[in-house]
Design a protein around this motif. Structure first.
Motif, PDB file in Angstrom:
ATOM      1  N   PRO A 248       0.811  -1.218   0.000  1.00 44.78           N
ATOM      2  CA  PRO A 248       0.000   0.000   0.000  1.00 44.78           C
ATOM      3  C   PRO A 248       0.846   1.270   0.000  1.00 44.78           C
ATOM      4  O   PRO A 248       2.063   1.235   0.189  1.00 44.78           O
ATOM      5  N   GLU A 249       0.165   2.372  -0.171  1.00 45.95           N
ATOM      6  CA  GLU A 249       0.815   3.677  -0.130  1.00 45.95           C
ATOM      7  C   GLU A 249       1.111   4.129   1.304  1.00 45.95           C
ATOM      8  O   GLU A 249       2.112   4.780   1.550  1.00 45.95           O
ATOM      9  N   THR A 250       0.222   3.764   2.239  1.00 48.63           N
ATOM     10  CA  THR A 250       0.360   4.284   3.607  1.00 48.63           C
ATOM     11  C   THR A 250       0.160   3.184   4.644  1.00 48.63           C
ATOM     12  O   THR A 250      -0.491   2.158   4.387  1.00 48.63           O
ATOM     13  N   ALA A 251       0.710   3.454   5.814  1.00 50.02           N
ATOM     14  CA  ALA A 251       0.471   2.629   7.002  1.00 50.02           C
ATOM     15  C   ALA A 251       0.342   3.579   8.193  1.00 50.02           C
ATOM     16  O   ALA A 251       1.009   4.607   8.253  1.00 50.02           O
ATOM     17  N   VAL A 252      -0.515   3.215   9.134  1.00 53.28           N
ATOM     18  CA  VAL A 252      -0.776   4.073  10.288  1.00 53.28           C
ATOM     19  C   VAL A 252      -0.552   3.284  11.574  1.00 53.28           C
ATOM     20  O   VAL A 252      -1.050   2.168  11.726  1.00 53.28           O
ATOM     21  N   LEU A 253       0.200   3.891  12.480  1.00 57.02           N
ATOM     22  CA  LEU A 253       0.395   3.358  13.822  1.00 57.02           C
ATOM     23  C   LEU A 253      -0.365   4.240  14.806  1.00 57.02           C
ATOM     24  O   LEU A 253      -0.303   5.474  14.718  1.00 57.02           O
ATOM     25  N   ARG A 254      -1.059   3.627  15.759  1.00 61.88           N
ATOM     26  CA  ARG A 254      -1.729   4.379  16.813  1.00 61.88           C
ATOM     27  C   ARG A 254      -1.483   3.695  18.146  1.00 61.88           C
ATOM     28  O   ARG A 254      -1.235   2.496  18.208  1.00 61.88           O
TER      29      ARG A 254
END
Length: 397
Positions: A248-254
């Motif tokens: 994918p283009e992006t990954a998000v960590l929270r």
């Protein structure tokens, strides 16, 4: 154990109120039914009632004599956005909403104290009964303070309690100074270059980059913070991709960060930001770091913590009151009230066996949790005794 007999006689009534609230949980700033019940009960008991503070907050007031002295008692009313798995008769009637932290019990205990104080009036001064909305992450305590809670309802001291399933029923735990951690939450967005999963060399993989950031972040606590200054950093979410064969283009960590001092909070913020940026640069990715402050640390006033412990000792004995309990990594927005008014927060044990509902105690925020109704008279007695001791019941008419 010296439970107030009058309150003990109301045990069935309090249990009915608590289970009714449990069956009808409401999220933060949506506690319309709960606050209506609270307001109606307070009026029935003979209290002055003010509604609409922080939208659904309620304050009941009892005045005796002409003394200028005053005290505040606070309980929270909101539920959690989680699915209950219990099957008893008072289980939540609403999908995705549950009293999984015991605020139904806190509210009921304060109502029990309100009824007793309004009937007996064995004090001189004013007590403000503060029923707060939206403790679970939305900062209802902060909103109440910002809307002038202590300007409209001045308090010399303010007290609150929270049930604690890991502590045996009939015991209390408190500590002076920092008791509950301050919180932060983070969103880290990694932008790479999407490509076919079979040709990773033609793109920039944000998933691998995010994984390295998450791993490297675990060194912050162990390698940059003193072990004498407890800090927790937990990555609780990773979101990326929609297909098996697409990078994918992006990954998000929270996730969440918990600490007790401003120094530790700023050091974690700066170090985490640097690690994320430099790790992303090493992989050729871009990164956006957003670390937001949550609730501040909850700091008990030393004098008021000692006073609360003394009152608890009168009720359950010295062996059942831990005066220097452990610091707790959870957060509480009662901290905003303690920043304005000296006071203290205490943990009320409710574990160690099977509840009156036939349910074995488990940790808060668990889908099988239920408040232990056996401790309702104890919590209400502590609230009432705090008022009588602080406002001089021994000299009251």
């Amino acid at each position: 154990m010296k439970i107030e007999p009058r309150i003990a006689a109301w045990h069935d009534e309090l249990t009915h109120i608590r289970r009714d609230i449990h069956a009808h949980p409401e999220l933060g700033f949506e506690e319309e039914r709960t606050s209506a019940i609270v307001a109606a009960k307070l009026r029935e008991y003979g209290c002055e009632v003010t509604t609409g503070i922080a939208r659904t907050g309620v304050v009941g007031t009892i005045r005796v004599g002409n003394s200028p002295n005053s005290i505040g008692l606070r309980a929270d009313m909101d539920c959690l956005p989680m699915q209950e798995t219990n099957t008893f008769a008072h289980a939540s009637k609403f999908k995705g909403r549950m009293h999984g932290c015991g605020h139904d019990g806190h509210t009921t205990m304060l109502l029990g104290a309100a009824k007793y104080l309004a009937e007996t009036r064995k004090f001189q001064g004013t007590v403000h009964l503060i029923f707060q909305p939206a403790e679970e992450g939305q900062g209802g305590g902060r909103v109440m303070v910002e809307e002038g809670l202590f300007d409209k309802f001045p308090c010399d001291a303010v007290f609150a309690m929270h049930n604690w399933p890991v502590l045996e029923a009939g015991k209390f735990q408190i500590r002076p100074g920092p008791m509950l951690a301050g919180g932060m939450r983070f969103d880290i967005t990694v932008k790479g270059q999407g490509t076919h999963g079979a040709k990773p060399e033609t793109g920039i993989d944000p998933v691998i980059t995010a994984a390295h950031i998450a791993t490297a972040a675990q060194s912050i606590v162990s390698r940059t913070i003193s072990p004498h200054d407890p800090v927790v950093l937990s990555v609780t979410q990773i979101h990326a991709g929609d297909a098996y064969n697409v990078i994918p283009e992006t990954a998000v960590l929270r996730g969440t960060i918990r600490c007790f001092t401003e120094e530790a909070r700023e050091k974690v913020r700066a170090t985490f930001t640097r690690i994320a940026r430099e790790m992303a640069a090493a992989f050729g990715a871009e990164v956006a770091v957003d670390i937001k402050d949550g609730y501040p640390p909850l700091v008990n006033d030393e004098t008021e913590a000692g006073f609360l412990a003394d009152v608890a000792t009168e009720i359950v004995g010295a062996d059942n009151v831990e005066r220097n309990g452990p610091r707790i990594m959870g957060s509480e927005d009662f901290s905003y009230m303690l920043q304005r008014v000296p006071g203290a927060f205490v943990m009320l044990g409710q574990g160690g066996g099977t509840h009156g509902s036939g349910h074995t105690s488990c940790e808060v925020h668990n889908p099988g949790y239920d408040f232990n109704d056996a401790v309702l008279p104890l919590g209400a007695t502590l609230f009432a005794r705090l008022v009588e001791r602080k406002l001089g019941s021994e000299t009251a008419a």
